[in-house]
Design an enzyme around this catalytic site. Sequence first.
Site, PDB file in Angstrom:
ATOM      1  N   ASP A 215       0.857  -1.176  -0.066  1.00 29.78           N
ATOM      2  CA  ASP A 215      -0.014  -0.187  -0.056  1.00 29.78           C
ATOM      3  C   ASP A 215       0.808   1.256  -0.180  1.00 29.78           C
ATOM      4  OD1 ASP A 215      -2.355   1.900   0.824  1.00 29.78           O
ATOM      5  OD2 ASP A 215      -3.173  -0.138   0.478  1.00 29.78           O
TER       6      ASP A 215
ATOM      7  N   ASP B 133      -5.944   4.550  -5.748  1.00 30.11           N
ATOM      8  CA  ASP B 133      -6.713   5.482  -4.643  1.00 30.11           C
ATOM      9  C   ASP B 133      -6.932   6.970  -5.047  1.00 30.11           C
ATOM     10  OD1 ASP B 133      -7.802   5.877  -2.323  1.00 30.11           O
ATOM     11  OD2 ASP B 133      -5.899   5.200  -1.091  1.00 30.11           O
TER      12      ASP B 133
ATOM     13  N   GLY C 142     -11.431   4.654   0.897  1.00 22.66           N
ATOM     14  CA  GLY C 142     -12.515   3.617   0.917  1.00 22.66           C
ATOM     15  C   GLY C 142     -13.657   3.721  -0.347  1.00 22.66           C
TER      16      GLY C 142
ATOM     17  N   ASP D 135     -18.977   3.735  -7.683  1.00 26.27           N
ATOM     18  CA  ASP D 135     -19.912   4.044  -8.563  1.00 26.27           C
ATOM     19  C   ASP D 135     -19.909   3.140  -9.860  1.00 26.27           C
ATOM     20  OD1 ASP D 135     -18.613   5.423 -10.908  1.00 26.27           O
ATOM     21  OD2 ASP D 135     -17.900   6.376  -9.238  1.00 26.27           O
TER      22      ASP D 135
ATOM     23  N   GLU E 231      -5.696 -19.076  15.959  1.00 27.51           N
ATOM     24  CA  GLU E 231      -6.128 -17.884  14.771  1.00 27.51           C
ATOM     25  C   GLU E 231      -5.511 -18.139  13.690  1.00 27.51           C
ATOM     26  OE1 GLU E 231      -7.069 -13.988  17.740  1.00 27.51           O
ATOM     27  OE2 GLU E 231      -4.915 -14.553  17.323  1.00 27.51           O
TER      28      GLU E 231
END
Length: 726
Positions: free
Chosen positions: A366, A478, A529, A534, A614
């Site tokens: 990222d 982004d 986010g 759309d 986990e």
Amino acid sequence: MAIKVKCQGKEFYIKTLNTMYQMKVDEFGVLRHIWYGADTDCDMEYLLDYPDVGFSGNIYDAQNRRNYSLDTLPLEYSGAGAGDFRCPAAEIVHSDGSNALDLRFQSYNIKKGKYSIEGLPSVYADEAEAETLEICLKDTSSGVQVVLKYGVLEDQDIITRSTVICNTGDTPVKIKKAYSLCLDLPYGDWDWVHFHGRHTMERVPERAPLIHGIQESSSHRGIPSHQQNPAALLCSRDCTESEGDCIGAVLMYSGSFQTKVEYSQLNQVRMVMGINPELFCWELNAGDKFYTPEVILSFSSNGMEKLSHSFHNVIRNNVCKGKYKLIERPVLINNWEATYFDFNEERLIDIAKHASELGVDMFVMDDGWFGKRDDDCSGLGDWFVNKSKLNGGLTQLVDKIKSYGMKFGIWIEPEMVSEDSDLYRAHPDWAIQIPGRKPTRGRYQLVLDITRQDVRDYVYKVISDILNSADISYVKWDMNRSISDWYTASLPPERQGEMQHRYVLGLYELLDKLTSAFPEILFEGCCGGGGRFDAGILQYCPQIWCSDDTDAYERTIIQYGTSFFYPISTVGSHVSTVPNHQTGRITPIETRAVTAMSGSFGYELDLNTLNDKEKAAVKEQIQRFKEYGSLIHGGKYYRLSNPSKDKFALWSFVSQDEVLVHGMVFRTEPNMLRCNVKLRGLDPNEKYALNGSDKVYTGKALMEGGVLLPKTRGDYFPVELYFKKL
Ligand code: DGJ
């Protein structure tokens, strides 16, 4: 043939599997909207009434007919300044400064296949799958023509709408408004549902009966926004998930939009939807055309879930494009919430290696890998590897990731520039700002003026250089601010009103060029986010990061609202750590997983921090997602509860032979009965076996009586029930 024309070309019927759309030209050439609803197999004109209403004027050609008024008639596409005082669908300023637009029928045309729109994304279909109707209207006293386009996907109950404004005169005109959709409903009691929110809480449905006057849902932010989504529903008062009438409209547009719903003096409804006319003005020279974005429309007389299924189908099959539109998406791990900006190659490799051991397919690096980028104050625009973090460059990192059998993905924010960047120092004029004013910063950053061809060419080159420099399988595109200070040196003062739309056209050009040049890469859209969630973006990016809120409980509300229009495969959704970084809430890892599985699934934490139990759970979740993936993305989706109101969030995926119920029970109370949920979409006469038990139920029992959920313990208790048809 879905499109039928009767009465010497004056009556138009569009029929889909279950719906009918009807328009008629009258003796004055006015194109009246007659019906959009169930297929009644009947001319619905008998419903029109012609009241003589005071202060609703009459067109000149109607002479003494005081009951003939454009102000009271349902119109297919309303003009302005010529006697209809409701919301105009278009408004044009002519060269003499007047703004009347009195539209009358001129001609029509039917074509095989679905039209496309120059420079804009649109629904696409095979020739055999769709038909196009074009109706040409013309202003009575100028050269302005309005071509209404209808794309019909008969089997899917989908009609698309878009408009072309043509200046056939010999002087320029100005377009002040040009909505894509105008829909008049002269009958019925309707509720309006819009999808509002904020950053980290997007697309929350709000339903309310219409009140007289105009209600609006819109954005002026240059993006559709977290605050409102370019989608709307009109529902009959009694409409539920599975019963009642509803009409849905989704705008395929990634910029400032507006939906207005007017409830008139006669209790008639008009909905208009399209580019937001505020800050918009388009100069249309003689001979030029202006294309509006597309609206996707559907009607259901069987409640909202049927409507959602139609939108899910059309968006998945006829909006999304490219290699990934239907195939299963890789399960990814993203380092954002694990490291934020604080990482180096070793740290990333460590996260990736452990994730690969648990079955994750792809590692996504990222924000923070480029330029001077140790926080969000600098570096945007400098798309060159930061060697102090990644000393071996991208190739070395990617090779190592690949040696674990994983693919590699990368984050970019191509539309932005930081003032503290080499790009800004070299080209301060590339950032959007108004000369003589200090620009507004958003997350410290400015926006590149991609209305300019030179800026777009630079962005294309620098991003394609990165994508060519290593084996990159995924891009997260982004965009982290609302756009303000609209001004571009590339347009003269009188044409600055074109800039917002030109920005969106520039964005689409870039997305189109990059996705075409790199067809093997999976592009995921993101805007802090879900600020640009759309159907326009979905043409280029088959998935979008749904929200920066990764809290499983909150996500049930966000994903519930998103599901009304957008298919599950388009929803980027990840398991993150606890306490959750946005809310501090602690939810079980299994609950986070079933919530994230209702999307394109991944993880966003350092899996090394998990204990052995986990880790084993993660391994098993990934296997389950792979097993259920085609059911989750390809099955029909049912909202079994409303998480904002009910005690649980539950939803299901149903295919021909399988049913998967996912969700969570919010709280455990002592001495309580187990929760019961009624399923939908099953075959009543078939038998279904519940996995992991010896229980067999009829479809009818599961739909009429429901199924008991497991006994819960603690809060946010996860639910997964898998049934197989016998
Ligand atoms: C906003 C995105 O939504 C996050 O997932 C992350 O990519 C950050 N931007 C990085 O700046």
